[in-house]
Design an enzyme around this catalytic site. Structure first.
Site, PDB file in Angstrom:
ATOM      1  N   HIS A 163      -4.382 -33.164  18.244  1.00 34.86           N
ATOM      2  CA  HIS A 163      -3.096 -34.234  18.130  1.00 34.86           C
ATOM      3  C   HIS A 163      -2.361 -33.210  19.176  1.00 34.86           C
ATOM      4  O   HIS A 163      -0.912 -33.989  19.312  1.00 34.86           O
ATOM      5  CB  HIS A 163      -2.887 -35.212  17.749  1.00 34.86           C
ATOM      6  CG  HIS A 163      -3.145 -36.104  17.454  1.00 34.86           C
ATOM      7  ND1 HIS A 163      -4.551 -37.087  17.777  1.00 34.86           N
ATOM      8  CD2 HIS A 163      -4.870 -35.719  16.476  1.00 34.86           C
ATOM      9  CE1 HIS A 163      -5.267 -37.565  17.150  1.00 34.86           C
ATOM     10  NE2 HIS A 163      -5.515 -36.675  16.543  1.00 34.86           N
ATOM     11  N   LYS A 217       9.710  -0.245  14.029  1.00 39.62           N
ATOM     12  CA  LYS A 217       9.738  -0.097  12.942  1.00 39.62           C
ATOM     13  C   LYS A 217      11.267   1.344  13.561  1.00 39.62           C
ATOM     14  O   LYS A 217      11.871   1.042  12.475  1.00 39.62           O
ATOM     15  CB  LYS A 217       9.022   0.141  12.231  1.00 39.62           C
ATOM     16  CG  LYS A 217       7.824  -0.754  11.813  1.00 39.62           C
ATOM     17  CD  LYS A 217       6.364   0.085  10.255  1.00 39.62           C
ATOM     18  CE  LYS A 217       5.422  -0.992   9.527  1.00 39.62           C
ATOM     19  NZ  LYS A 217       4.703  -0.398   9.025  1.00 39.62           N
ATOM     20  N   LYS A 256       1.374  -1.397   0.229  1.00 44.40           N
ATOM     21  CA  LYS A 256       0.139   0.159   0.052  1.00 44.40           C
ATOM     22  C   LYS A 256       0.493   1.394   0.271  1.00 44.40           C
ATOM     23  O   LYS A 256       0.748   2.259  -0.930  1.00 44.40           O
ATOM     24  CB  LYS A 256      -0.695  -0.014   1.304  1.00 44.40           C
ATOM     25  CG  LYS A 256      -1.858   0.853   1.333  1.00 44.40           C
ATOM     26  CD  LYS A 256      -2.581   1.470   2.774  1.00 44.40           C
ATOM     27  CE  LYS A 256      -3.356   2.380   2.886  1.00 44.40           C
ATOM     28  NZ  LYS A 256      -4.413   2.375   4.466  1.00 44.40           N
ATOM     29  N   GLU A 271      -5.234  -6.692  14.812  1.00 42.06           N
ATOM     30  CA  GLU A 271      -4.057  -5.380  14.453  1.00 42.06           C
ATOM     31  C   GLU A 271      -5.779  -4.236  14.535  1.00 42.06           C
ATOM     32  O   GLU A 271      -5.136  -2.755  15.012  1.00 42.06           O
ATOM     33  CB  GLU A 271      -3.512  -5.381  12.975  1.00 42.06           C
ATOM     34  CG  GLU A 271      -2.476  -4.170  12.779  1.00 42.06           C
ATOM     35  CD  GLU A 271      -1.401  -4.347  11.662  1.00 42.06           C
ATOM     36  OE1 GLU A 271      -2.525  -4.453  10.177  1.00 42.06           O
ATOM     37  OE2 GLU A 271      -0.455  -4.706  11.753  1.00 42.06           O
ATOM     38  N   GLY A 284      -5.460  -2.092   5.309  1.00 42.04           N
ATOM     39  CA  GLY A 284      -4.107  -3.316   4.332  1.00 42.04           C
ATOM     40  C   GLY A 284      -4.925  -4.442   4.524  1.00 42.04           C
ATOM     41  O   GLY A 284      -5.331  -5.558   4.072  1.00 42.04           O
ATOM     42  N   ARG A 285      -5.368  -4.592   6.298  1.00 43.79           N
ATOM     43  CA  ARG A 285      -5.744  -5.653   6.616  1.00 43.79           C
ATOM     44  C   ARG A 285      -7.272  -6.438   5.982  1.00 43.79           C
ATOM     45  O   ARG A 285      -8.070  -7.695   6.166  1.00 43.79           O
ATOM     46  CB  ARG A 285      -5.593  -6.302   7.789  1.00 43.79           C
ATOM     47  CG  ARG A 285      -6.374  -5.348   8.629  1.00 43.79           C
ATOM     48  CD  ARG A 285      -5.736  -5.108  10.000  1.00 43.79           C
ATOM     49  NE  ARG A 285      -6.360  -3.971  11.009  1.00 43.79           N
ATOM     50  CZ  ARG A 285      -5.673  -3.114  10.451  1.00 43.79           C
ATOM     51  NH1 ARG A 285      -4.934  -2.519  10.138  1.00 43.79           N
ATOM     52  NH2 ARG A 285      -5.934  -1.955  11.654  1.00 43.79           N
ATOM     53  N   GLU A 298      10.779  -4.729   4.550  1.00 47.84           N
ATOM     54  CA  GLU A 298      10.578  -6.208   4.121  1.00 47.84           C
ATOM     55  C   GLU A 298      10.648  -5.742   2.994  1.00 47.84           C
ATOM     56  O   GLU A 298      11.247  -6.649   2.123  1.00 47.84           O
ATOM     57  CB  GLU A 298       9.916  -6.651   5.427  1.00 47.84           C
ATOM     58  CG  GLU A 298       9.570  -7.027   6.337  1.00 47.84           C
ATOM     59  CD  GLU A 298       9.570  -5.781   7.081  1.00 47.84           C
ATOM     60  OE1 GLU A 298       8.650  -5.199   6.583  1.00 47.84           O
ATOM     61  OE2 GLU A 298       9.116  -6.568   8.220  1.00 47.84           O
TER      62      GLU A 298
HETATM   63  O1  LIG Z   1       1.253  -2.817   2.240  1.00 51.83           O
HETATM   64  P1  LIG Z   1       1.867  -1.558   3.152  1.00 51.83           P
HETATM   65  O2  LIG Z   1       2.064  -0.973   3.283  1.00 51.83           O
HETATM   66  O3  LIG Z   1       3.597  -2.994   2.926  1.00 51.83           O
HETATM   67  O4  LIG Z   1       2.152  -2.181   4.378  1.00 51.83           O
HETATM   68  C1  LIG Z   1       2.106  -4.046   4.836  1.00 51.83           C
HETATM   69  C2  LIG Z   1       1.137  -3.945   6.304  1.00 51.83           C
HETATM   70  O5  LIG Z   1       2.539  -3.576   7.317  1.00 51.83           O
HETATM   71  C3  LIG Z   1       1.460  -2.757   7.849  1.00 51.83           C
HETATM   72  O6  LIG Z   1       1.042  -1.851   8.146  1.00 51.83           O
HETATM   73  C4  LIG Z   1       1.886  -3.396   9.179  1.00 51.83           C
HETATM   74  O7  LIG Z   1       3.290  -2.806   9.744  1.00 51.83           O
HETATM   75  C5  LIG Z   1       0.206  -3.556   8.045  1.00 51.83           C
HETATM   76  O8  LIG Z   1      -0.951  -2.943   8.524  1.00 51.83           O
HETATM   77  C6  LIG Z   1       0.067  -3.477   6.542  1.00 51.83           C
HETATM   78  O9  LIG Z   1      -0.940  -4.401   5.996  1.00 51.83           O
END
Ligand SMILES: O=P(O)(O)OC[C@H]1O[C@](O)(CO)[C@@H](O)[C@@H]1O
Length: 555
Positions: A386, A514, A208, A355, A269-270, A214
């Site tokens: 199990h 972060k 987003k 979240e 995002g979620r 990452e």
């Molecule tokens: O889509 P982006 O901006 O890379 O964010 C990834 C994820 O990181 C977060 O902001 C949490 O660090 C989530 O809410 C989001 O889904």
């Protein structure tokens, strides 16, 4: 006391709970007292059924919980979200994931703009793109047809699409394999790339913000992998597309903006699987199936928006969760799907719920004096039986659970299916009825065990029961029902956020880590000792730094 816990509706629930405890009323007792319970605590909508009769709630409890929902103005909030009001009050944003799956043809206006025009334009762009990859019009830089798609993203830009792709693997489009890379740990991307051919691989960079550390690190590694193979920057445009709200960052990466699929800041995002973030899913299951996912989500939206609260599945699930957390004291909630394909669905629900409602202050910023979102966890049955069910049956903590069953499987091994679903039914029964010490002892004596040994073992073999469960039964795990199930949980989370008075749509809790990671990263890259943190962090970071230096020396 907060306005929630001091409200008449809350106080009434509190008094009612105390009376139930005093009376020692169990779920089993409630079944005796309310003979119609199994029928009354059952809701069906479009091939999805909820049985919530095995909860520690009477008809009176439900009446009081529904009173709480009214008192918290749930219906008003629901309408405000649907109408595009900025219900995300800390980020001043509307919350319109329902617009992404709005199949009604009706417009949704935010700040004078009909967002459906843009939503439909991106859907059309995605549809054309999916068709071009599937029919081979879109080819790699070397002219080969795409056979593998790698979604690079994390959190909401990864968990939802991967969970959906896994859940819907029985509907996979032939000829395309979809892979997911999320962790900055390079074992993740290495593990995927070693199996792939750059000529036939398409990367989807899903972010987003297009700034997530990452995702950007993985995307750069993938970019180098492509360039090492082709030796020509122009290859990037044929092997990378972007899903983002950030046009500038996408352009800087070298992705042609005509290969960018947009979404908007009103998509959390979620909650973004329904947007361009679903592109990997659309490529993996085909466009028609992707649209069925949207249809399922839309059908649940209609149910949520239009059903009376007492017949409203997400509202009922949300209220039961509040009852379990705030009155029965449950700190966690297990999701136990009896379908292996839903394994990753639980991971997605974990982000969705934790979240969204893992908040300690209310919308006004005041620290709350009650529990908010529970820990969400789980794994498919029967595997879990199990592993961790021991604690649910006989541990000291109360763990309410959702059991999810798929009635019609996508295989022909009916013997397996019969055993699977027998286990699901048996578990919800066992968790409710338990087994008393007397029953256990009598059984052991009947089997010929000596009285002394039977007395010694009886406490260990006793099951207290009275553990609340919901059972969700879906006709099939097909795109429509998957969409419906996911939207059900989204609205459950919304319901609970409204009751608890928290903003379910921000996630400031991820920021501190972060920030500090950036500062430690600069320490690792700088010359000299690491001394500016606490003693433990200095020591950990120093060990990391010296190890990295050794690694560099040996590389
Ligand atoms: O889509 P982006 O901006 O890379 O964010 C990834 C994820 O990181 C977060 O902001 C949490 O660090 C989530 O809410 C989001 O889904």
């Amino acid at each position: 006391m907060s306005d929630l816990t001091s409200s008449a509706a809350w106080q009434a629930l509190d008094a009612h709970h105390k009376a139930m405890v005093r009376a020692g009323q169990t779920i089993k007792d409630l079944f005796k007292a309310e003979p119609e319970r199994a029928d009354q605590m059952w809701i069906e909508t479009h091939g999805l059924r909820l049985d919530y009769s095995k909860n520690r709630v009477s008809a009176e409890t439900m009446r009081l919980l529904l009173g709480l929902a009214k008192a918290r103005r749930l219906e008003e909030w629901r309408a405000r979200m649907a109408e595009g009001e900025a219900v995300n009050n800390t980020e001043h944003r509307a919350v319109l994931h329902m617009a992404l799956r709005n199949r009604s043809g009706a417009g949704i206006t935010v700040d004078g703009v009909n967002v459906m025009t843009e939503v439909n334009a991106v859907l059309a762009q995605m549809k054309t793109f999916v068709a071009s990859v599937h029919d081979g019009t879109w080819r790699g830089f070397g002219g080969e047809q795409i056979t593998d798609v790698v979604n690079i993203g994390i959190g909401g830009s990864h968990l939802g699409p991967q969970a959906a792709m896994d859940s819907l693997r029985s509907h996979a489009h032939a000829g395309i394999s979809v892979h997911y890379v999320s962790n900055v740990d390079a074992h993740d991307i290495d593990g995927v790339l070693t199996t792939l051919n750059p000529e036939t691989t398409l990367f989807i960079v899903a972010s987003k913000t297009f700034t997530t550390q990452e995702t950007m690190t993985n995307a750069q590694t993938a970019r180098r992998w492509v360039l090492d193979h082709f030796g020509d920057e122009k290859a990037v445009a044929r092997h990378f597309v972007a899903l983002s709200t950030n046009v500038d960052a996408v352009t800087d990466f070298g992705i042609d903006t005509s290969n960018m699929f947009r979404f908007w800041d009103w998509v959390g995002g979620r909650y973004s699987l329904w947007s361009a973030i679903g592109l990997s899913l659309a490529l993996g299951i085909g466009w028609a199936n992707f649209e069925r996912v949207l249809d399922g989500g839309h059908a649940m939206d209609q149910h949520f928006l239009n059903s009376p609260l007492d017949r409203n599945m997400p509202v009922i699930l949300g209220l039961l969760g509040v009852w379990n957390s705030n009155f029965l004291g449950a700190a966690s909630h297990a999701v136990l799907p009896y379908d292996q394909r839903l394994d990753r669905f639980v991971d997605h629900l974990q982000q969705l719920d934790m979240e969204s409602n893992g908040k300690r202050v209310n919308r006004e910023g005041a620290v709350v004096n009650y529990q908010t979102g529970p820990v969400i966890w789980g794994r498919p049955g029967t595997n879990g039986q199990h592993a961790f069910y021991q604690l649910i049956h006989q541990g000291t903590r109360l763990v309410p659970a959702d059991f999810i069953a798929i009635l019609h499987p996508d295989h022909h091994h009916l013997e397996h299916h019969k055993i699977l679903l027998a286990n699901l039914c048996a578990q919800t029964e066992a968790l409710m009825v338990g087994k008393s010490e007397e029953q256990v002892r009598a059984q052991m004596l009947a089997s010929g065990m000596a009285a002394e040994e039977a007395a010694r073992l009886a406490p260990h073999r006793t099951f207290p029961g009275n553990i609340p469960t919901n059972t969700l039964l879906l006709d099939r795990l097909d795109p429509f029902h998957f969409g419906q199930l996911l939207a059900l949980y989204e609205h459950k989370v919304f319901t609970q956020g409204i009751i608890w008075g928290v903003n379910s749509f921000d996630q400031w809790g991820v920021e501190l880590g972060k920030e500090l990671a950036q500062s430690i990263l600069s320490d690792l890259e700088a010359v000299g000792e690491i001394t500016r943190h606490d003693a433990s962090t200095n020591r950990l970071a120093t060990l990391v730094k010296t190890t990295l230096m050794e690694e560099q020396g040996t590389n």
